[in-house]
Design a protein around this motif. Structure first.
Motif, PDB file in Angstrom:
ATOM      1  N   GLN A  11       0.927  -1.309  -0.024  1.00  0.00           N
ATOM      2  CA  GLN A  11       0.033  -0.064   0.020  1.00  0.00           C
ATOM      3  C   GLN A  11       0.854   1.029   0.028  1.00  0.00           C
ATOM      4  OE1 GLN A  11      -2.708  -0.344   3.297  1.00  0.00           O
ATOM      5  NE2 GLN A  11      -3.679  -2.265   2.216  1.00  0.00           N
ATOM      6  N   ARG A  12       2.216   1.120  -0.289  1.00  0.00           N
ATOM      7  CA  ARG A  12       2.941   2.293  -0.351  1.00  0.00           C
ATOM      8  C   ARG A  12       2.881   3.091  -1.514  1.00  0.00           C
ATOM      9  NH1 ARG A  12       8.307  -0.770   0.269  1.00  0.00           N
ATOM     10  NH2 ARG A  12       8.499  -0.018  -1.658  1.00  0.00           N
ATOM     11  N   ASN A  13       2.716   4.191  -1.444  1.00  0.00           N
ATOM     12  CA  ASN A  13       2.816   5.230  -2.730  1.00  0.00           C
ATOM     13  C   ASN A  13       3.368   4.823  -3.832  1.00  0.00           C
ATOM     14  OD1 ASN A  13       0.398   6.719  -1.824  1.00  0.00           O
ATOM     15  ND2 ASN A  13       2.000   8.114  -0.997  1.00  0.00           N
TER      16      ASN A  13
ATOM     17  N   ILE B  75       1.889   1.716  -5.440  1.00  0.00           N
ATOM     18  CA  ILE B  75       0.720   1.991  -6.061  1.00  0.00           C
ATOM     19  C   ILE B  75       1.078   2.673  -7.393  1.00  0.00           C
ATOM     20  CG2 ILE B  75      -1.420   3.347  -6.016  1.00  0.00           C
ATOM     21  CD1 ILE B  75      -1.336   2.724  -2.857  1.00  0.00           C
TER      22      ILE B  75
END
Length: 57
Positions: free
Chosen positions: A2-4, A7
């Motif tokens: 879910q880290r930017n 993503i």
């Protein structure tokens, strides 16, 4: 996952209808397959995520 940076990493559509992205996790997650020339059998921080669309469960 879910880290930017994960993503926002590029996604490639495959001919099979699946999608793929390659991501550096930033930490050792295992050992690469020993049969890969030059880098085989070494620790790696990279993973390839392959997904495909499914109907809603």
């Amino acid at each position: 996952m879910q880290r930017n940076d994960v993503i926002q990493s590029p996604v490639t559509a495959l001919d099979s209808g699946q999608y793929s992205r390659t991501v550096n996790t930033g930490q050792v997650i295992g050992t690469s397959k020993s049969s890969i020339p030059v880098v085989g059998g070494k620790e790696t921080t990279w993973i390839k995520i392959t997904t495909y669309p499914i109907p809603e469960p």
